[in-house]
Motif scaffolding. Structure first.
Motif, PDB file in Angstrom:
ATOM      1  N   ALA A  96       0.835  -1.204   0.000  1.00  0.00           N
ATOM      2  CA  ALA A  96       0.000   0.000   0.000  1.00  0.00           C
ATOM      3  C   ALA A  96       0.869   1.255   0.000  1.00  0.00           C
ATOM      4  O   ALA A  96       0.596   2.215  -0.741  1.00  0.00           O
ATOM      5  CB  ALA A  96      -0.921  -0.006   1.213  1.00  0.00           C
ATOM      6  N   ASP A  97       1.931   1.255   0.787  1.00  0.00           N
ATOM      7  CA  ASP A  97       2.820   2.413   0.836  1.00  0.00           C
ATOM      8  C   ASP A  97       3.545   2.610  -0.499  1.00  0.00           C
ATOM      9  O   ASP A  97       3.726   3.755  -0.961  1.00  0.00           O
ATOM     10  CB  ASP A  97       3.847   2.238   1.959  1.00  0.00           C
ATOM     11  N   ALA A  98       3.964   1.499  -1.111  1.00  0.00           N
ATOM     12  CA  ALA A  98       4.672   1.590  -2.389  1.00  0.00           C
ATOM     13  C   ALA A  98       3.759   2.149  -3.478  1.00  0.00           C
ATOM     14  O   ALA A  98       4.158   3.015  -4.275  1.00  0.00           O
ATOM     15  CB  ALA A  98       5.209   0.220  -2.787  1.00  0.00           C
ATOM     16  N   LEU A  99       2.530   1.664  -3.520  1.00  0.00           N
ATOM     17  CA  LEU A  99       1.584   2.158  -4.521  1.00  0.00           C
ATOM     18  C   LEU A  99       1.253   3.626  -4.277  1.00  0.00           C
ATOM     19  O   LEU A  99       1.079   4.410  -5.228  1.00  0.00           O
ATOM     20  CB  LEU A  99       0.309   1.310  -4.503  1.00  0.00           C
ATOM     21  N   ALA A 100       1.154   4.002  -3.014  1.00  0.00           N
ATOM     22  CA  ALA A 100       0.820   5.386  -2.692  1.00  0.00           C
ATOM     23  C   ALA A 100       1.957   6.332  -3.082  1.00  0.00           C
ATOM     24  O   ALA A 100       1.717   7.469  -3.511  1.00  0.00           O
ATOM     25  CB  ALA A 100       0.527   5.513  -1.195  1.00  0.00           C
ATOM     26  N   ASP A 210       4.188   0.302 -13.794  1.00  0.00           N
ATOM     27  CA  ASP A 210       3.220   0.608 -14.841  1.00  0.00           C
ATOM     28  C   ASP A 210       1.844   0.155 -14.369  1.00  0.00           C
ATOM     29  O   ASP A 210       1.678  -0.371 -13.274  1.00  0.00           O
ATOM     30  CB  ASP A 210       3.618  -0.065 -16.166  1.00  0.00           C
ATOM     31  N   GLN A 211       0.836   0.334 -15.219  1.00  0.00           N
ATOM     32  CA  GLN A 211      -0.532   0.040 -14.823  1.00  0.00           C
ATOM     33  C   GLN A 211      -0.720  -1.450 -14.536  1.00  0.00           C
ATOM     34  O   GLN A 211      -1.439  -1.832 -13.596  1.00  0.00           O
ATOM     35  CB  GLN A 211      -1.519   0.492 -15.913  1.00  0.00           C
ATOM     36  N   ALA A 212      -0.085  -2.307 -15.329  1.00  0.00           N
ATOM     37  CA  ALA A 212      -0.224  -3.752 -15.123  1.00  0.00           C
ATOM     38  C   ALA A 212       0.338  -4.147 -13.758  1.00  0.00           C
ATOM     39  O   ALA A 212      -0.255  -4.967 -13.033  1.00  0.00           O
ATOM     40  CB  ALA A 212       0.498  -4.514 -16.237  1.00  0.00           C
ATOM     41  N   MET A 213       1.477  -3.567 -13.410  1.00  0.00           N
ATOM     42  CA  MET A 213       2.067  -3.879 -12.103  1.00  0.00           C
ATOM     43  C   MET A 213       1.203  -3.335 -10.973  1.00  0.00           C
ATOM     44  O   MET A 213       1.022  -4.003  -9.947  1.00  0.00           O
ATOM     45  CB  MET A 213       3.486  -3.304 -12.014  1.00  0.00           C
ATOM     46  N   LYS A 214       0.659  -2.147 -11.174  1.00  0.00           N
ATOM     47  CA  LYS A 214      -0.228  -1.576 -10.159  1.00  0.00           C
ATOM     48  C   LYS A 214      -1.439  -2.472  -9.933  1.00  0.00           C
ATOM     49  O   LYS A 214      -1.831  -2.730  -8.780  1.00  0.00           O
ATOM     50  CB  LYS A 214      -0.683  -0.179 -10.577  1.00  0.00           C
ATOM     51  N   ASP A 215      -2.030  -2.918 -11.051  1.00  0.00           N
ATOM     52  CA  ASP A 215      -3.218  -3.781 -10.929  1.00  0.00           C
ATOM     53  C   ASP A 215      -2.861  -5.089 -10.221  1.00  0.00           C
ATOM     54  O   ASP A 215      -3.607  -5.576  -9.353  1.00  0.00           O
ATOM     55  CB  ASP A 215      -3.792  -4.084 -12.314  1.00  0.00           C
ATOM     56  N   PHE A 216      -1.719  -5.658 -10.584  1.00  0.00           N
ATOM     57  CA  PHE A 216      -1.284  -6.916  -9.960  1.00  0.00           C
ATOM     58  C   PHE A 216      -1.053  -6.733  -8.458  1.00  0.00           C
ATOM     59  O   PHE A 216      -1.539  -7.528  -7.639  1.00  0.00           O
ATOM     60  CB  PHE A 216       0.000  -7.407 -10.642  1.00  0.00           C
ATOM     61  N   LEU A 217      -0.329  -5.693  -8.091  1.00  0.00           N
ATOM     62  CA  LEU A 217      -0.025  -5.467  -6.671  1.00  0.00           C
ATOM     63  C   LEU A 217      -1.274  -5.118  -5.876  1.00  0.00           C
ATOM     64  O   LEU A 217      -1.387  -5.488  -4.699  1.00  0.00           O
ATOM     65  CB  LEU A 217       1.024  -4.357  -6.533  1.00  0.00           C
ATOM     66  N   ARG A 220      -2.906  -8.335  -5.019  1.00  0.00           N
ATOM     67  CA  ARG A 220      -2.169  -9.032  -3.956  1.00  0.00           C
ATOM     68  C   ARG A 220      -2.383  -8.340  -2.607  1.00  0.00           C
ATOM     69  O   ARG A 220      -2.439  -9.004  -1.570  1.00  0.00           O
ATOM     70  CB  ARG A 220      -0.663  -9.053  -4.282  1.00  0.00           C
ATOM     71  N   LEU A 221      -2.517  -7.015  -2.643  1.00  0.00           N
ATOM     72  CA  LEU A 221      -2.795  -6.269  -1.415  1.00  0.00           C
ATOM     73  C   LEU A 221      -4.102  -6.755  -0.800  1.00  0.00           C
ATOM     74  O   LEU A 221      -4.191  -6.987   0.420  1.00  0.00           O
ATOM     75  CB  LEU A 221      -2.847  -4.775  -1.721  1.00  0.00           C
ATOM     76  N   LYS A 222      -5.117  -6.934  -1.625  1.00  0.00           N
ATOM     77  CA  LYS A 222      -6.412  -7.419  -1.139  1.00  0.00           C
ATOM     78  C   LYS A 222      -6.281  -8.833  -0.575  1.00  0.00           C
ATOM     79  O   LYS A 222      -6.890  -9.155   0.456  1.00  0.00           O
ATOM     80  CB  LYS A 222      -7.442  -7.402  -2.275  1.00  0.00           C
ATOM     81  N   GLU A 223      -5.483  -9.657  -1.253  1.00  0.00           N
ATOM     82  CA  GLU A 223      -5.304 -11.032  -0.783  1.00  0.00           C
ATOM     83  C   GLU A 223      -4.549 -11.073   0.548  1.00  0.00           C
ATOM     84  O   GLU A 223      -4.863 -11.889   1.434  1.00  0.00           O
ATOM     85  CB  GLU A 223      -4.564 -11.850  -1.840  1.00  0.00           C
TER      86      GLU A 223
END
Length: 305
Positions: A96-100, A210-217, A220-223
């Protein structure tokens, strides 16, 4: 004319002295041991009831010893669950911190550390045995040490725990399953770590995602959040078992206290009475000794002289 035998007088005085000495010894034993008797023979007719009470005492004490051991194990498991849940929660927070921040530099290193925390929790030992090992308590349940090893190891080979869960008997009619297995607790969590490591092997998780990595992470964050909740629920089950064991122990403590009082009522000596009996027997010993000493002066031979 009544004939008086010197020998008979001596014998009577000696018998009185011996009887007083016996009473003194019995009173002294009651004072020193604070018990009515030192063996079952001394309790007479109440010995049978006393034996039954002692048997009940031993049985309840055995259950209490088992309950204490189970409580200690459950307490250790609670700490272990806390570590595993901590690994899942911190991994979620790191993503979450990395995405933010828009940067994932160092994320894999952080995830490696959080994986280690979860692994250490599953490999927790209690009294020299692995808590989550099932029947295989001598080998570490988690066999991999890094995310890279996790990625290369088949799912079934990651865990070496057995399938036998710890079962504890708390009293005559209560048997509870108090053990947990490492694969049941951590397999789904480790799968999330594995997915990230496999993704990283193809698309390095570094720099600006990129967007694909954001979507993937994000997935995984939800999981990770789901696994944190699942592990927390298992920890709550462990906590409910702790409460149950504590309740049973309190009940057994009350039963033991009641039995102790019943046994004490039958075995504990009346110290005041014992001291009185000791003093009276000592007086009787002195009196008997004086009589014997006086008899030495009233022998017929003394008069003949």
């Amino acid at each position: 004319m009544t004939r008086v035998s010197t020998a008979a007088n001596y014998q009577s005085a000696l018998l009185d002295l011996m009887s007083a000495q016996t009473r003194a010894q019995e009173a002294q034993e009651r004072v020193s041991t604070q018990k009515v008797a030192t063996d079952l023979t001394g309790f007479g007719r109440s010995s049978e009831a006393l034996t039954a009470l002692k048997s009940a005492q031993s049985r309840i004490q055995g259950f209490m010893d088992t309950g204490d051991a189970v409580a200690a194990r459950l307490s250790a498991q609670d700490l272990a669950f806390e570590r595993v849940a901590q690994g899942a929660d911190r991994a979620r927070q790191a993503i979450a911190d990395a995405l933010a921040s828009g940067r994932v530099d160092g994320l894999m290193l952080e995830l490696q550390g959080h994986f280690q925390i979860a692994k250490e929790g599953l490999n927790t030992k209690h009294q020299g045995q692995y808590l989550f090992g099932g029947g295989n308590v001598g080998d570490a349940p988690v066999q991999v040490g890094t995310l890279a090893e996790l990625s290369l190891t088949a799912g079934a080979d990651v865990f070496a725990n057995g399938t036998l869960k710890q079962v504890s008997r708390l009293d005559e009619g209560t048997t509870v399953e108090t053990g947990f297995l490492a694969d049941e607790v951590g397999e789904a969590l480790f799968e999330v770590f594995r997915q990230i490591q496999n993704f990283h092997a193809v698309t390095p998780v570094t720099g600006q995602p990129d967007q694909a990595m954001k979507d993937f992470l994000t997935e995984r964050l939800k999981e990770f959040d789901e696994q944190y909740q699942a592990i927390t629920n298992q920890a709550a089950l462990n906590g409910s078992l702790q409460n149950r064991v504590e309740s049973v122990l309190k009940s057994q403590e009350a039963q033991k206290t009641s039995l102790d009082e019943l046994v004490a009522g039958r075995t504990d000596a009346d110290l005041a009475q014992a001291l009185t009996d000791l003093e009276l027997s000592q007086v009787a010993i002195q009196a008997s000794a004086q009589v014997i000493n006086q008899l030495r002066q009233v022998s017929l031979l003394n008069f003949l002289n």
